[in-house]
Design a protein around this motif. Sequence first.
Motif, PDB file in Angstrom:
ATOM      1  N   PRO A 158       0.823  -1.141   0.049  1.00 17.72           N
ATOM      2  CA  PRO A 158       0.022   0.036  -0.009  1.00 17.72           C
ATOM      3  C   PRO A 158       0.715   1.517  -0.198  1.00 17.72           C
ATOM      4  N   PHE A 159       0.414   2.101  -0.561  1.00 18.74           N
ATOM      5  CA  PHE A 159       0.826   3.603  -0.449  1.00 18.74           C
ATOM      6  C   PHE A 159       0.084   4.600   0.219  1.00 18.74           C
ATOM      7  N   ASN A 160       0.806   5.448   0.907  1.00 20.33           N
ATOM      8  CA  ASN A 160       0.241   6.578   1.720  1.00 20.33           C
ATOM      9  C   ASN A 160      -0.075   7.664   0.769  1.00 20.33           C
ATOM     10  N   VAL A 161      -1.215   8.181   0.978  1.00 18.94           N
ATOM     11  CA  VAL A 161      -1.645   9.512  -0.110  1.00 18.94           C
ATOM     12  C   VAL A 161      -2.424  10.540   0.793  1.00 18.94           C
ATOM     13  N   GLU A 162      -2.120  11.965   0.700  1.00 17.50           N
ATOM     14  CA  GLU A 162      -2.888  12.716   1.124  1.00 17.50           C
ATOM     15  C   GLU A 162      -3.648  13.670   0.078  1.00 17.50           C
ATOM     16  N   LEU A 163      -4.845  14.035   0.445  1.00 15.32           N
ATOM     17  CA  LEU A 163      -5.755  14.755  -0.498  1.00 15.32           C
ATOM     18  C   LEU A 163      -5.938  16.258  -0.223  1.00 15.32           C
ATOM     19  N   ARG A 192      -5.238  -0.340  -1.688  1.00 10.25           N
ATOM     20  CA  ARG A 192      -3.671   0.063  -2.171  1.00 10.25           C
ATOM     21  C   ARG A 192      -3.219   1.372  -1.971  1.00 10.25           C
ATOM     22  N   LEU A 193      -4.363   2.397  -1.637  1.00 11.74           N
ATOM     23  CA  LEU A 193      -3.966   3.649  -1.339  1.00 11.74           C
ATOM     24  C   LEU A 193      -4.341   3.993   0.025  1.00 11.74           C
ATOM     25  N   VAL A 194      -3.684   4.550   0.824  1.00 14.20           N
ATOM     26  CA  VAL A 194      -4.320   4.716   2.430  1.00 14.20           C
ATOM     27  C   VAL A 194      -3.867   6.079   2.618  1.00 14.20           C
ATOM     28  N   VAL A 195      -5.214   7.007   3.246  1.00 13.24           N
ATOM     29  CA  VAL A 195      -5.067   8.296   3.701  1.00 13.24           C
ATOM     30  C   VAL A 195      -4.920   8.153   5.153  1.00 13.24           C
ATOM     31  N   ARG A 196      -3.682   8.203   5.562  1.00 17.27           N
ATOM     32  CA  ARG A 196      -3.226   8.061   7.052  1.00 17.27           C
ATOM     33  C   ARG A 196      -4.265   9.093   7.875  1.00 17.27           C
ATOM     34  N   SER A 197      -4.231  10.262   7.580  1.00 21.58           N
ATOM     35  CA  SER A 197      -5.108  11.463   8.241  1.00 21.58           C
ATOM     36  C   SER A 197      -6.388  10.976   8.405  1.00 21.58           C
ATOM     37  N   GLY A 198      -7.032  10.079   7.513  1.00 19.62           N
ATOM     38  CA  GLY A 198      -8.398  10.064   7.465  1.00 19.62           C
ATOM     39  C   GLY A 198      -9.191  11.111   6.872  1.00 19.62           C
TER      40      GLY A 198
END
Length: 357
Positions: A158-163, A192-198
């Motif tokens: 998985p990859f960490n993504v922020e939006l 596969r994509l994870v938004v750690r901040s939620g």
Amino acid sequence: MMGRRAFAAVLLVLAVSGCGGDGEDDIAAAPDRGSVGIAMPTTKSERWIADGDNLARQFTLLGYRPDVQYADDDVKAQVSQLEAMVARGDKALVIAAIDGTALKGVLGRAAAAKIPVIAYDRLIRDSADLSYYATFDNFKVGVLQGTAILDGLKGKGPFNVELFAGSADDNNATFFFNGAMSVLRPQIDSGRLVVRSGETGFAKVATLRWDGAVAKQRMARLLAADYRSARVDAVLSPYDGLSRGILEALGAAGYGGAKKLPVITGQDAELDSVKLIAAGKQTETVYKDTRELAKVTVQMTNSLLTGGRPEVNDTEQYNNGVKVIPTFLLQPVNVDKSNYRRVLVDSGYYTAAEITA
Ligand code: GAL
């Protein structure tokens, strides 16, 4: 001696005004078709300066007197500018709104004075008094940004993504975000994509007035809260001015040095961001040829004012809350390190020297 640009302008005036003679008398003989009000949001971003200049130049070539006003991202100032344009009896108003929901009143006054209004780039909402809209395919802008993120993330994850999204009072911001999420959402859902901040909802990730400093602060907060022991692999940014702020926050946290910079998107092909693309720091931008947008808008306005019917190519997507606004959509183009020379330099948008300066 007359420069090449001035000479080309003279030729165009002559062609437009139907004059075949030579000399300055012919330019003076171009018809006076009255003044046109052009309301632009801000001079903080170079694209709007170019938009104002392009519109003014092309209206002038057709014999109109352009009155370009910038409102410094102040909604009330823009309303006052528009009120003054209506009071002066401008023949038409071309508006790039700051807050697309704040112009109903002044558009009502324009309608009472029979002044047609054309929304430029940004839709004006909640008003029946808007005639036409000229813009780019805004949903596709987001699709291009989302796709650039997926293309930049090789492997299983998985990859960490922020939006990040744009200003919530700009109708375009939702279109960009929805376009990007149409590509990213399935991969967030699959893990596969994870938004750690939620933080994934539009309201949470929006950036008031497209302010780069606000985006920088938010990125710094996310890095401190959620990435002390993890790396951010990609950042969805809807606009170059935000991307530069985000890159500053990343730089301050060691990205681009000890840590690899994430894939990061943008929009507008602003010169400072094209330089970052050339330097391998920003991954992509979405180029929108504002010269073309100005051309389409001037043609629309001129045809409205001369009894014609403006050409449109979308009569479905842009419901402004009251009615569907007939729209002309131009196509945005994905630009990255592999094609910026071809797309931006070969087309004359920038010179190679400007990018390497
Ligand atoms: C949007 C526009 C983008 C970008 C942004 C910030 O409305 O479509 O191209 O310029 O505003 O200025």
